[in-house]
Design an enzyme around this catalytic site. Sequence first.
Site, PDB file in Angstrom:
ATOM      1  N   HIS A  10       0.822  -1.217   0.000  1.00 39.74           N
ATOM      2  CA  HIS A  10       0.000   0.000   0.000  1.00 39.74           C
ATOM      3  C   HIS A  10       0.854   1.265   0.000  1.00 39.74           C
ATOM      4  O   HIS A  10       2.039   1.261   0.340  1.00 39.74           O
ATOM      5  CB  HIS A  10      -0.916   0.006   1.217  1.00 39.74           C
ATOM      6  CG  HIS A  10      -0.167   0.049   2.521  1.00 39.74           C
ATOM      7  ND1 HIS A  10       0.349   1.215   3.053  1.00 39.74           N
ATOM      8  CD2 HIS A  10       0.166  -0.930   3.388  1.00 39.74           C
ATOM      9  CE1 HIS A  10       0.963   0.956   4.191  1.00 39.74           C
ATOM     10  NE2 HIS A  10       0.871  -0.348   4.416  1.00 39.74           N
ATOM     11  N   GLU A  83      -1.898  -6.871   7.732  1.00 40.34           N
ATOM     12  CA  GLU A  83      -0.532  -6.740   8.234  1.00 40.34           C
ATOM     13  C   GLU A  83      -0.354  -7.565   9.509  1.00 40.34           C
ATOM     14  O   GLU A  83      -1.328  -7.957  10.160  1.00 40.34           O
ATOM     15  CB  GLU A  83      -0.230  -5.257   8.497  1.00 40.34           C
ATOM     16  CG  GLU A  83       1.155  -4.948   9.059  1.00 40.34           C
ATOM     17  CD  GLU A  83       2.302  -5.345   8.133  1.00 40.34           C
ATOM     18  OE1 GLU A  83       2.470  -6.558   7.917  1.00 40.34           O
ATOM     19  OE2 GLU A  83       3.030  -4.448   7.666  1.00 40.34           O
TER      20      GLU A  83
END
Length: 206
Positions: A10, A83
């Site tokens: 990202h 994550e």
Amino acid sequence: MVAKIVLWRHGQTDYNAEGRFQGHADIPLNDTGRAQAHAAASVLAGFGIDHIISSDLARAHETAEILSERIGVPVEKNSLLREISVGEWQGRTREEIAALWPDQLAAWFAGVDMRPPGGESRSESAARVTAAIREIVASAGEDETLAIVAHGAVLRGSAEVLLGLDGDDAGYLGVMANCGYGVLTPRRSSWVLRAWGISYDPATIA
């Protein structure tokens, strides 16, 4: 078997810019992150991507949506691509963590496969994301190209597992910069690394 998978981190968030551990905190992209995503998407648009699968956290999903709008391929969310969970370190800077957990932080940066308080280890998060990627690949069509949009720590960890580089000596690959990407292509029972850490600095955008 798929033709290739693109592993894409990202774009930048305010937590990234401030040096804060994000973990599962749902932090959006900042303006720099959006510029990074647009720059990378302009290149990835030429990859012939058939499917886009992203973590359900906002920073990854927004990055994926920028590519989706460019190429007309919808984004599928997958919470298993989140994550690594950093537990009580979430939202704290390195300095703040060092003041409270100096030994644990030193072990983390030394590459020890440990769990932050209340979090998960690198190997645990890598196993989670690798399993998700393998399931995504198994359900994809023949010769398709997949874009998997997720997070720095787990993309590195899962790529090392797929490449057979995991174990006590893991850490062969670097963590990609924001909006960096890597490309893996399949062999019969393994994967070949074609690119890693290619990224785009928004300062170079005309």
